[in-house]
Write a protein that holds these residues in place. Structure first.
Motif, short mmCIF file in Angstrom:
data_model
loop_
_atom_site.label_atom_id
_atom_site.label_comp_id
_atom_site.label_asym_id
_atom_site.label_seq_id
_atom_site.Cartn_x
_atom_site.Cartn_y
_atom_site.Cartn_z
N UNK A 82 18.31 27.34 35.94
CA UNK A 82 19.46 27.73 35.14
C UNK A 82 20.63 28.07 36.05
N UNK A 83 21.82 27.75 35.58
CA UNK A 83 23.02 28.04 36.36
C UNK A 83 24.23 27.93 35.45
N UNK A 84 25.38 28.41 35.93
CA UNK A 84 26.61 28.23 35.17
C UNK A 84 27.06 26.78 35.28
N UNK A 85 27.87 26.34 34.31
CA UNK A 85 28.34 24.96 34.35
C UNK A 85 29.14 24.69 35.62
N UNK A 86 29.97 25.66 36.02
CA UNK A 86 30.75 25.49 37.25
C UNK A 86 29.85 25.29 38.46
N UNK A 87 28.75 26.02 38.51
CA UNK A 87 27.81 25.88 39.63
C UNK A 87 27.11 24.54 39.58
N UNK A 88 26.77 24.08 38.36
CA UNK A 88 26.15 22.77 38.24
C UNK A 88 27.11 21.68 38.71
N UNK A 89 28.39 21.81 38.36
CA UNK A 89 29.37 20.83 38.83
C UNK A 89 29.49 20.87 40.35
N UNK A 90 29.33 22.05 40.93
CA UNK A 90 29.35 22.16 42.39
C UNK A 90 28.21 21.38 43.02
N UNK A 91 27.04 21.44 42.38
CA UNK A 91 25.89 20.67 42.88
C UNK A 91 26.16 19.18 42.76
N UNK A 92 26.66 18.77 41.61
CA UNK A 92 26.92 17.35 41.36
C UNK A 92 28.01 16.82 42.30
N UNK A 93 28.99 17.67 42.62
CA UNK A 93 30.06 17.25 43.53
C UNK A 93 29.49 16.76 44.85
N UNK A 94 28.42 17.39 45.31
CA UNK A 94 27.82 16.97 46.56
C UNK A 94 27.15 15.62 46.50
N UNK A 95 26.94 15.09 45.30
CA UNK A 95 26.33 13.77 45.12
C UNK A 95 27.35 12.66 44.92
N UNK A 96 28.57 13.00 44.50
CA UNK A 96 29.50 11.95 44.08
C UNK A 96 30.82 11.92 44.84
N UNK A 97 31.07 12.87 45.72
CA UNK A 97 32.33 12.91 46.46
C UNK A 97 32.09 13.38 47.89
N UNK A 98 32.86 12.86 48.81
CA UNK A 98 32.67 13.20 50.22
C UNK A 98 33.40 14.47 50.63
N UNK A 99 34.23 15.01 49.75
CA UNK A 99 34.93 16.23 50.13
C UNK A 99 35.44 17.04 48.95
N UNK A 100 35.13 16.62 47.73
CA UNK A 100 35.65 17.31 46.56
C UNK A 100 34.84 18.53 46.19
N UNK A 101 35.50 19.51 45.54
CA UNK A 101 34.81 20.69 45.05
C UNK A 101 34.51 20.52 43.57
N UNK A 102 33.93 21.55 42.96
CA UNK A 102 33.51 21.45 41.56
C UNK A 102 34.68 21.17 40.63
#
Length: 298
Positions: free
Chosen positions: A29-49
């Motif tokens: 479980x996590x906040x949506x913002x934190x989940x987006x932070x995890x996903x950012x590491x999979x889809x962008x080379x330098x972007x944040x959540x």
């Protein structure tokens, strides 16, 4: 781990599917913002959540535009977008500051992902974009292009013999290219090709206006030569869109899209005819002989 560049879809629904399906692979479980932070590491080379979430919102807009470009006679556009609100749920369905913990599966259903996958198949046939050339070393090439753009941006910004308004305009275009490389897994290779072309056009405009100043013209031609090399490198990793005759697609919007794509290719080819200054020729690296040969068919 970043999603493989060779698997980037050549249409926006496939890219959106690749992003949203990541929610189903997250545990706990996590906040949506934190989940987006995890996903950012999979889809962008330098972007944040926040920036990745904004890019995915733009990607959803790309999906809608492509659907509305389809022929009314062959496609029910409203039916194709009937689950649009479900696709948008993890993007717009929760507040930016929502601190409630969620399991990742609540954000997107399997049915919504299945409909997005089906739409991807339609768009791939009807309105394809540039795709990755699988046999190319895409990561290494984009890293090299990114470094070239960074150096070029500094050179343009510090050029004393070019009017400030021209330097700002070109620098902004180069920054857009850098952003497109950062988010190429989201926005695709056609978007990257397009922004490089736009940057080259801006440099050509500046070249025409500074032709009376020899020092300025020398600088601008150097920049155009650098963009020429960048275009060639990108063409080595991006396969142009192609529609097979067997698909039997009859859409006025599709014909317009193909005409635009052809115009873009003609524009890129014309840039290749620009004579490069001796400084650019002297700066060729050991891999230039490969770049001077025609790209292999994808």
């Amino acid at each position: 781990m970043l999603l493989p560049l060779e698997d980037v879809a050549d249409e926006p629904a496939g890219r959106l599917y690749a992003v949203l399906s990541l929610f189903h692979g997250l545990d706990g479980q996590n906040t949506l913002g934190s989940w987006w932070g995890v996903i950012a590491g999979h889809v962008a080379t330098g972007g944040d959540a926040v920036s990745v979430r904004a890019e995915v919102a733009a990607l959803l807009g790309d999906v809608e535009r492509n659907v509305y470009s389809l022929s009314h006679k062959r496609h029910n556009q409203q039916a194709l977008l009937r689950r649009r609100d479900e696709w948008a749920k993890p993007i717009f369905g929760f507040g930016v500051n929502d601190s409630h913990p969620y399991t990742s599966e609540v954000f997107i259903s399997e049915a919504a992902l299945d409909s997005l996958s089906a739409l991807s198949s339609i768009l791939k046939l009807a309105v394809p974009e540039h795709g990755p050339r699988r046999e190319a070393d895409i990561v290494a090439t984009l890293d090299e292009v990114y470094d070239m753009l960074g150096r070029l941006k500094l050179e343009v910004a510090n050029a004393p013999d070019i009017p400030e308004v021209a330097r700002v305009r070109i620098t902004q275009q180069l920054m857009v290219i850098l952003e497109r490389i950062t988010y190429v897994r989201l926005r695709g290779f056609s978007s990257l090709v397009s922004v490089v072309q736009n940057a080259a056009i801006q440099v050509e405009i500046v070249a025409e206006r500074t032709i009376a100043e020899r020092s300025a013209t020398k600088s601008v031609l150097g920049w155009l030569g650098a963009l020429h090399e960048i275009i060639r490198k990108i063409e080595l990793i991006a396969v142009p869109p192609f529609v097979g005759v067997a698909t039997g697609i009859a859409s006025r919007s599709l014909e317009t899209g193909l005409a635009s794509g052809a115009a873009a290719r003609i524009g890129l080819e014309s840039l290749k005819k620009v004579e490069k200054p001796k400084e650019i020729e002297a700066g060729k690296n050991n891999g230039q002989s490969q770049l001077d040969s025609p790209p292999s068919e994808g």
